[in-house]
Design an enzyme around this catalytic site. Structure first.
Site, mmCIF file in Angstrom:
data_model
loop_
_atom_site.group_PDB
_atom_site.id
_atom_site.type_symbol
_atom_site.label_atom_id
_atom_site.label_comp_id
_atom_site.label_asym_id
_atom_site.label_seq_id
_atom_site.Cartn_x
_atom_site.Cartn_y
_atom_site.Cartn_z
ATOM 1 N N ASP A 179 0.823 -1.212 0.000
ATOM 2 C CA ASP A 179 0.000 0.000 0.000
ATOM 3 C C ASP A 179 0.858 1.264 0.000
ATOM 4 O O ASP A 179 2.017 1.251 0.401
ATOM 5 C CB ASP A 179 -0.919 0.009 1.229
ATOM 6 C CG ASP A 179 -0.136 0.010 2.535
ATOM 7 O OD1 ASP A 179 0.833 -0.772 2.638
ATOM 8 O OD2 ASP A 179 -0.486 0.784 3.446
ATOM 9 N N GLU A 180 0.274 2.331 -0.450
ATOM 10 C CA GLU A 180 0.821 3.683 -0.353
ATOM 11 C C GLU A 180 2.275 3.779 -0.811
ATOM 12 O O GLU A 180 3.069 4.532 -0.246
ATOM 13 C CB GLU A 180 0.687 4.205 1.075
ATOM 14 C CG GLU A 180 -0.763 4.328 1.540
ATOM 15 C CD GLU A 180 -0.884 4.791 2.978
ATOM 16 O OE1 GLU A 180 -1.756 5.637 3.261
ATOM 17 O OE2 GLU A 180 -0.120 4.297 3.826
#
EC number: 3.2.1.52
Length: 510
Positions: free
Chosen positions: A318-319
């Site tokens: 993620d991210e």
């Protein structure tokens, strides 16, 4: 009638009246009145009573139930095991009920015995959890239980919570306490977030600098920490004895500053980064076109797979804003093969759906419904953890003493009142693997902080994962939740007393 005859006549009437008074039937009991969470699938009350006494006995019909019996004995100190004959509590695997599946159970309480039966030991264990919720804490030796039958089985196969031990580190005993929390409510997965920008928390023997350097600190600059592989195995065993699977997460290629500070070769410029104690995200990335990166990932996954008996490894994903999209896709594609090489199934946050992930891989939706839809189109199963509803690091309201509000303010009713089957209309119900309630720990420094954000939301997430939507209702749930307040207090849980729940309406769990 002479005087002596009159005396015995009157005495006889008095004795008869006394006996009749003592034999008057008590008020009927109702099994469905108990504050059970998650709510069982079926409850049939028969109106009688079973009396637990100080010499409670238990008998298990199969040696595979040994750890279930051990757990029950640990909770009920006076309990004694009998190898044959009648017992107050009987545990068996003779349910022969296809609807119960691997995790369902039947709990039958008569006036003379408690029988918990299932198809598999895990189901018997969940029946034990229901029984324990019916007995007021520390009153295991003398309590009346209503008679009847409970048939129960879960809605979803995956019912979990995530504990972030990277932003702030929590030791083995804290993790065990967290496992006990989710055990009570029939969750079967603990996802441990073991690495992030702020700290690397698992010993990798072939990469010692990960803990020598990368574990040194945490958010705010305090002392960090890590689990030795032996300590990790201890956590895994403790969880397994409660039928909980540990899923380790190594978050890559972003959220990796602790690793980048530990090994210079993971950086594209060949220079080790600095340790990080802030809370910003999205700035770090492994060097995805460097073979040293994949040698590193291979070594980490190999050791992690060896000490993790469960079939899943979470790779985060993620991210990763500092990673170019094409580099990110290339990286996930390669890492997926490494995970498979060591006999594990990949789980990743919803961004991994952008890569060419295999059908058996699992996508965890936290942010993007579009990514989850993309995964569903590929046939991947979905774990639902929508940040706006399921993130336990979110504040309850603007007065909450800790927590964030970037996703939402999540009061107890909002945490409870959503249906995973309809949260994303583009994901077929049959692809929903289950739900997970994550606790990120940027603002969480100790066990009291954990308890404040987790309770009383955690029982509601457990019910979402276990109970059919048709039997879930906020107005009845809030009453049952109030019935758990004495248990929270007896266990020393520092819970948030939501104004939406009348905590004083019940003196004990029935």
């Amino acid at each position: 009638m002479n005087l002596e005859s009159k005396y015995f006549y009157v005495l006889g009437i008095a004795v008869l009246a006394f006996l009749l008074a003592g034999c008057e039937p008590k008020e009927p009991t109702d099994l469905s009145d108990h504050s059970l969470i998650p709510h069982p699938a079926e409850i049939t009350a028969t109106g009688g009573r079973f009396q637990l006494n100080p010499s409670v006995t238990v008998r298990m019909a199969d040696l595979s139930l040994h750890r279930v019996a051990d757990y029950l004995i640990d909770r009920m100190a006076s309990l004694k095991v009998v190898e044959s004959g009648a017992a107050d509590i009987a545990l068996s695997l003779d349910a022969n009920d296809e609807q119960l599946g691997a995790e369902g159970y039947q709990l039958k309480i008569t006036e003379s015995q408690i029988l918990i039966s299932a198809n598999h030991p895990q189901g018997v264990f969940y029946g034990v959890q229901t029984l324990l919720q019916m007995i007021p804490l520390r009153q295991y030796e003398s309590v009346e239980l209503p008679t009847g039958v409970i048939r129960d089985y879960p809605r979803y196969a995956y019912r979990g919570s995530m504990l972030d031990v990277s932003r702030h580190f929590f030791g083995v005993e804290d993790v065990k306490r967290y496992i006990d929390f989710i055990t009570t409510y029939k969750m079967n997965v603990l996802h441990l977030h073991l690495s992030d920008d702020q700290g690397w928390r698992i010993e990798i023997k072939s990469k010692p600098e990960l803990t020598a350097i990368g574990a040194a600190t945490e958010v705010g600059g305090g002392d960090g920490g890590f689990y030795t592989q032996q300590q990790y195995k201890e956590i895994v065993k403790y969880a397994a004895n409660r039928f909980i699977t540990i899923i380790p997460e190594i978050d890559i290629p972003g959220h990796t500053q602790a690793a980048l500070a530990s090994y210079a070769a993971l950086n594209c410029d060949g220079k080790a980064g600095d340790l990080y104690t802030g809370t910003k995200v999205g700035f770090s990335t492994l060097c995805t076109d460097n073979e040293a990166t994949y040698e590193f990932v291979d070594a980490v996954i190999q050791e992690l797979a060896t000490i993790t008996p469960g079939k899943y490894i979470h790779i985060g994903g993620d991210e990763s804003h500092a990673t170019k999209k094409e580099d990110y896709i290339y990286f996930i594609n390669r890492v997926q093969k490494i995970v498979s090489k060591y006999g594990k199934t990949l789980i990743g946050w919803d961004e991994v759906a952008q890569a060419n992930i295999e059908t058996e891989s699992i996508v965890q939706q936290w942010n993007s419904a579009g990514n989850a839809t993309l995964a569903a189109e590929k046939g991947n199963r979905i774990i639902l953890s929508p940040a706006t509803l399921a993130y336990m690091d979110m504040k309850y309201d603007t007065t909450s003493r800790i927590g964030y509000d970037w996703a939402a303010l999540i009061e107890v009713d909002q945490a409870y009142s959503w249906d995973p089957d309809t949260i994303n209309a583009m994901v077929p119900v049959e692809l929903i693997f289950g739900i997970e309630a994550p606790l990120w720990t940027e603002t969480v420094e100790n066990m009291e902080d954990i308890e404040y954000l987790v309770f009383p939301r955690l029982p509601g997430y457990a019910e979402i994962g276990w109970s059919a939507q048709s039997i879930r209702n906020w107005e009845t749930y809030r009453i049952r939740l109030a019935g758990h307040a004495p248990r929270f207090e007896s266990e020393g849980i520092d819970y948030y007393r939501s104004p939406l729940v009348d905590w004083g309406m019940m003196d004990s769990i029935n």
